[in-house]
Design an enzyme around this catalytic site. Structure first.
Site, PDB file in Angstrom:
ATOM      1  N   ASP A   1      27.357 -10.213 -19.100  1.00 29.49           N
ATOM      2  CA  ASP A   1      26.974 -10.855 -17.840  1.00 29.49           C
ATOM      3  C   ASP A   1      26.493 -12.268 -18.127  1.00 29.49           C
ATOM      4  O   ASP A   1      26.016 -12.568 -19.235  1.00 29.49           O
ATOM      5  CB  ASP A   1      25.868 -10.067 -17.129  1.00 29.49           C
TER       6      ASP A   1
ATOM      7  N   GLU B   1      24.481 -15.874 -16.131  1.00 30.54           N
ATOM      8  CA  GLU B   1      23.869 -16.554 -14.990  1.00 30.54           C
ATOM      9  C   GLU B   1      24.265 -18.019 -15.086  1.00 30.54           C
ATOM     10  O   GLU B   1      24.440 -18.563 -16.199  1.00 30.54           O
ATOM     11  CB  GLU B   1      22.353 -16.399 -14.996  1.00 30.54           C
TER      12      GLU B   1
ATOM     13  N   HIS C   1      18.378 -16.422  -9.720  1.00 32.64           N
ATOM     14  CA  HIS C   1      18.003 -16.162 -11.123  1.00 32.64           C
ATOM     15  C   HIS C   1      16.610 -16.644 -11.505  1.00 32.64           C
ATOM     16  O   HIS C   1      16.036 -16.158 -12.482  1.00 32.64           O
ATOM     17  CB  HIS C   1      19.043 -16.739 -12.085  1.00 32.64           C
TER      18      HIS C   1
ATOM     19  N   ASP D   1      20.376 -22.465  -4.092  1.00 34.19           N
ATOM     20  CA  ASP D   1      20.703 -21.058  -3.799  1.00 34.19           C
ATOM     21  C   ASP D   1      20.802 -20.245  -5.085  1.00 34.19           C
ATOM     22  O   ASP D   1      20.389 -19.076  -5.125  1.00 34.19           O
ATOM     23  CB  ASP D   1      22.017 -20.972  -3.021  1.00 34.19           C
TER      24      ASP D   1
ATOM     25  N   HIS E   1      18.023 -11.728 -10.592  1.00 39.43           N
ATOM     26  CA  HIS E   1      19.165 -11.482 -11.469  1.00 39.43           C
ATOM     27  C   HIS E   1      18.834 -12.005 -12.866  1.00 39.43           C
ATOM     28  O   HIS E   1      18.316 -13.107 -13.022  1.00 39.43           O
ATOM     29  CB  HIS E   1      20.409 -12.208 -10.944  1.00 39.43           C
TER      30      HIS E   1
ATOM     31  N   ASP F   1      21.045  -7.133 -16.135  1.00 41.74           N
ATOM     32  CA  ASP F   1      22.251  -6.789 -15.379  1.00 41.74           C
ATOM     33  C   ASP F   1      23.314  -6.169 -16.276  1.00 41.74           C
ATOM     34  O   ASP F   1      24.056  -5.270 -15.861  1.00 41.74           O
ATOM     35  CB  ASP F   1      22.815  -8.026 -14.672  1.00 41.74           C
TER      36      ASP F   1
END
Length: 239
Positions: free
Chosen positions: A8, A10, A58, A53, A153, A158
């Site tokens: 994963d 970010e 995160h 946003d 997140h 995750d």
């Protein structure tokens, strides 16, 4: 035996083509469908601010990331960790686009060229649960996976949750001895001929037949006569 990495990332935003960068990357290792405890995790300095946003998602601020390494400093370690493994990602095109953009800046081959294959769990989830929400939170809820600690997140958290989701999505696709770690632990199955067995057949009682007929009438009523449980007139002669 299959080595898999659940991965994963970010990012600062949604579009690597406009200059958005990876700010966190993590992967956890599965071997023979078991978490091994091995993982890779790094925060990265993207040399740019996150979109407001994205920051809400995160929570990784410019100040926090300012002293972190840049992607080129961790590229070799990351690629060594994932090398020749099957990579499992939720919405793989998104993460792979960012990884490819980072690697292109370093004149490296695309991410897929470093790994055995890439499996997209979002595609798998949409196939199993069409028309339903299939984001990570929805899948955790559907499979009873505790994600109460996921307030923001994070790539490592995750990836760990996605590993559990992947195992739930693929449960039953392999043999019944799927979770056994070594050949020595696997069951010895001996075939037996069944023609010598006398299996009793219990006939339904009058009361059970009446209850069954009552239920069929209810199905007929609810389906406006379209129940598939009774033969159509054109099928009667074939019985």
């Amino acid at each position: 035996m299959t080595r898999q990495i659940v991965l994963d990332t970010e990012t600062t935003g949604l579009n690597p083509a406009s200059g958005d960068r990876i700010i966190e990357v993590a992967g956890v290792e599965l071997f023979n469908r078991r978490l091994t405890g091995k993982h890779y995790h790094a925060y990265l300095n993207p040399d740019r601010a996150s979109h407001p946003d994205a920051l809400k998602v995160h929570g990784l601020t410019e100040e926090f990331l300012a002293d972190k390494p840049r992607f080129e400093q961790i590229a070799d370690d990351l690629l060594e960790f994932v090398r020749d493994a099957e990579i499992i990602i939720h919405n793989a095109p998104f993460d792979c686009a960012f990884l490819d953009a980072e690697l292109e800046r370093l004149s490296r081959p695309a991410f897929k060229d470093h790994v055995a294959q890439i499996t997209d769990t979002l595609v798998m989830a949409k196939s199993q649960f069409p028309g339903k929400f299939n984001n990570l939170d929805a899948l955790c809820k559907r499979f009873g996976i505790d994600n109460a600690h996921r307030t923001l997140h994070g790539a490592l958290l995750d990836a760990e949750l996605l590993a559990e989701v992947y195992l739930s999505l693929t449960r039953g696709q392999d043999s019944l001895v799927i979770d056994l770690e070594t050949p020595q632990q696997q069951l010895n199955v001996t075939a037996h001929a069944l023609d010598g067995f006398d299996l009793p057949v219990a006939a339904a009682s009058t009361e059970e037949m009446a209850a069954h007929e009552s239920f069929l009438r209810l199905l007929d009523k609810k389906s406006n006569g379209k129940s598939i449980w009774r033969p159509r007139p054109d099928q009667e002669d074939a019985r």
